[in-house]
Design a protein around this motif. Structure first.
Motif, PDB file in Angstrom:
ATOM      1  N   VAL A 191       0.842  -1.197   0.000  1.00  0.00           N
ATOM      2  CA  VAL A 191       0.000   0.000   0.000  1.00  0.00           C
ATOM      3  C   VAL A 191       0.877   1.246   0.000  1.00  0.00           C
ATOM      4  CG1 VAL A 191      -1.690   1.303   1.357  1.00  0.00           C
ATOM      5  CG2 VAL A 191      -1.934  -1.163   1.108  1.00  0.00           C
ATOM      6  N   ILE A 192       1.929   1.225   0.799  1.00  0.00           N
ATOM      7  CA  ILE A 192       2.843   2.365   0.850  1.00  0.00           C
ATOM      8  C   ILE A 192       3.531   2.562  -0.497  1.00  0.00           C
ATOM      9  CG2 ILE A 192       4.965   3.215   1.927  1.00  0.00           C
ATOM     10  CD1 ILE A 192       4.001   1.820   4.507  1.00  0.00           C
ATOM     11  N   ALA A 193       3.832   1.458  -1.186  1.00  0.00           N
ATOM     12  CA  ALA A 193       4.492   1.540  -2.486  1.00  0.00           C
ATOM     13  C   ALA A 193       3.552   2.009  -3.589  1.00  0.00           C
ATOM     14  CB  ALA A 193       5.085   0.181  -2.853  1.00  0.00           C
ATOM     15  N   GLY A 194       2.245   2.030  -3.315  1.00  0.00           N
ATOM     16  CA  GLY A 194       1.298   2.545  -4.296  1.00  0.00           C
ATOM     17  C   GLY A 194       0.592   1.482  -5.107  1.00  0.00           C
ATOM     18  N   VAL A 195       0.640   0.227  -4.668  1.00  0.00           N
ATOM     19  CA  VAL A 195      -0.059  -0.845  -5.372  1.00  0.00           C
ATOM     20  C   VAL A 195      -1.562  -0.636  -5.200  1.00  0.00           C
ATOM     21  CG1 VAL A 195      -0.435  -3.337  -5.463  1.00  0.00           C
ATOM     22  CG2 VAL A 195       1.849  -2.442  -5.045  1.00  0.00           C
ATOM     23  N   LYS A 196      -2.310  -0.823  -6.265  1.00  0.00           N
ATOM     24  CA  LYS A 196      -3.762  -0.647  -6.232  1.00  0.00           C
ATOM     25  C   LYS A 196      -4.443  -1.927  -5.764  1.00  0.00           C
ATOM     26  CE  LYS A 196      -3.718   3.459  -8.120  1.00  0.00           C
ATOM     27  NZ  LYS A 196      -4.122   4.651  -7.440  1.00  0.00           N
ATOM     28  N   PHE A 197      -5.474  -1.766  -4.935  1.00  0.00           N
ATOM     29  CA  PHE A 197      -6.285  -2.877  -4.462  1.00  0.00           C
ATOM     30  C   PHE A 197      -7.744  -2.551  -4.735  1.00  0.00           C
ATOM     31  CE2 PHE A 197      -2.439  -3.324  -2.000  1.00  0.00           C
ATOM     32  CZ  PHE A 197      -2.276  -4.688  -1.868  1.00  0.00           C
ATOM     33  N   ILE A 198      -8.488  -3.551  -5.196  1.00  0.00           N
ATOM     34  CA  ILE A 198      -9.932  -3.408  -5.377  1.00  0.00           C
ATOM     35  C   ILE A 198     -10.593  -4.505  -4.566  1.00  0.00           C
ATOM     36  CG2 ILE A 198     -11.853  -3.519  -7.005  1.00  0.00           C
ATOM     37  CD1 ILE A 198     -10.050  -2.336  -9.113  1.00  0.00           C
ATOM     38  N   ASP A 199     -11.416  -4.109  -3.609  1.00  0.00           N
ATOM     39  CA  ASP A 199     -12.105  -5.039  -2.706  1.00  0.00           C
ATOM     40  C   ASP A 199     -11.115  -5.976  -2.011  1.00  0.00           C
ATOM     41  OD1 ASP A 199     -14.601  -3.959  -3.276  1.00  0.00           O
ATOM     42  OD2 ASP A 199     -14.919  -5.329  -4.957  1.00  0.00           O
ATOM     43  N   GLY A 200      -9.955  -5.449  -1.648  1.00  0.00           N
ATOM     44  CA  GLY A 200      -8.966  -6.224  -0.916  1.00  0.00           C
ATOM     45  C   GLY A 200      -8.111  -7.140  -1.761  1.00  0.00           C
ATOM     46  N   ILE A 201      -8.285  -7.091  -3.076  1.00  0.00           N
ATOM     47  CA  ILE A 201      -7.505  -7.942  -3.981  1.00  0.00           C
ATOM     48  C   ILE A 201      -6.568  -7.051  -4.777  1.00  0.00           C
ATOM     49  CG2 ILE A 201      -7.619  -9.552  -5.915  1.00  0.00           C
ATOM     50  CD1 ILE A 201     -10.433 -10.287  -4.905  1.00  0.00           C
ATOM     51  N   GLU A 202      -5.308  -7.454  -4.821  1.00  0.00           N
ATOM     52  CA  GLU A 202      -4.302  -6.673  -5.531  1.00  0.00           C
ATOM     53  C   GLU A 202      -4.595  -6.660  -7.023  1.00  0.00           C
ATOM     54  OE1 GLU A 202       0.535  -6.714  -6.241  1.00  0.00           O
ATOM     55  OE2 GLU A 202      -0.347  -7.994  -4.710  1.00  0.00           O
ATOM     56  N   VAL A 203      -4.555  -5.472  -7.606  1.00  0.00           N
ATOM     57  CA  VAL A 203      -4.782  -5.312  -9.039  1.00  0.00           C
ATOM     58  C   VAL A 203      -3.427  -5.313  -9.719  1.00  0.00           C
ATOM     59  CG1 VAL A 203      -5.678  -3.805 -10.838  1.00  0.00           C
ATOM     60  CG2 VAL A 203      -6.873  -3.993  -8.660  1.00  0.00           C
ATOM     61  N   ILE A 204      -3.238  -6.279 -10.603  1.00  0.00           N
ATOM     62  CA  ILE A 204      -1.984  -6.373 -11.356  1.00  0.00           C
ATOM     63  C   ILE A 204      -2.218  -5.735 -12.712  1.00  0.00           C
ATOM     64  CG2 ILE A 204      -0.280  -7.947 -12.343  1.00  0.00           C
ATOM     65  CD1 ILE A 204      -1.115  -9.951 -10.143  1.00  0.00           C
ATOM     66  N   PRO A 205      -1.499  -4.633 -12.981  1.00  0.00           N
ATOM     67  CA  PRO A 205      -1.730  -3.961 -14.266  1.00  0.00           C
ATOM     68  C   PRO A 205      -1.264  -4.822 -15.432  1.00  0.00           C
ATOM     69  CG  PRO A 205       0.137  -2.981 -13.112  1.00  0.00           C
ATOM     70  CD  PRO A 205      -0.482  -3.986 -12.177  1.00  0.00           C
ATOM     71  N   ASN A 206      -2.061  -4.817 -16.477  1.00  0.00           N
ATOM     72  CA  ASN A 206      -1.744  -5.571 -17.685  1.00  0.00           C
ATOM     73  C   ASN A 206      -0.906  -4.677 -18.580  1.00  0.00           C
ATOM     74  OD1 ASN A 206      -1.620  -7.329 -19.772  1.00  0.00           O
ATOM     75  ND2 ASN A 206      -3.800  -7.341 -20.226  1.00  0.00           N
ATOM     76  N   THR A 207       0.398  -4.942 -18.645  1.00  0.00           N
ATOM     77  CA  THR A 207       1.296  -4.090 -19.426  1.00  0.00           C
ATOM     78  C   THR A 207       1.451  -4.568 -20.859  1.00  0.00           C
ATOM     79  OG1 THR A 207       3.186  -5.346 -18.646  1.00  0.00           O
ATOM     80  CG2 THR A 207       2.601  -3.395 -17.394  1.00  0.00           C
ATOM     81  N   GLU A 208       0.896  -5.735 -21.167  1.00  0.00           N
ATOM     82  CA  GLU A 208       0.988  -6.239 -22.528  1.00  0.00           C
ATOM     83  C   GLU A 208      -0.040  -5.558 -23.402  1.00  0.00           C
ATOM     84  OE1 GLU A 208       0.449 -10.415 -22.561  1.00  0.00           O
ATOM     85  OE2 GLU A 208       1.980 -10.775 -21.032  1.00  0.00           O
TER      86      GLU A 208
END
Length: 46
Positions: free
Chosen positions: A25-42
């Motif tokens: 959270v401190i690093a700025g990772v996004k969470f939606i409903d408590g689940i980490e959102v992994i950005p799709n960079t492809e």
């Protein structure tokens, strides 16, 4: 008086769960409903 106000408010406080997620959270990772959102960079070009 301030102590009594804090003491009364602390009865409704909840302990943080998943404290292992706090650095994310401190690093700025996004969470939606408590689940980490992994950005799709492809990106797929057609």
């Amino acid at each position: 008086m301030v102590f009594k106000l804090i003491d009364a408010a602390s009865t409704t406080w909840r302990r943080l769960k998943s404290t292992n997620q706090l650095p994310k959270v401190i690093a700025g990772v996004k969470f939606i409903d408590g689940i980490e959102v992994i950005p799709n960079t492809e990106s797929h070009a057609a």
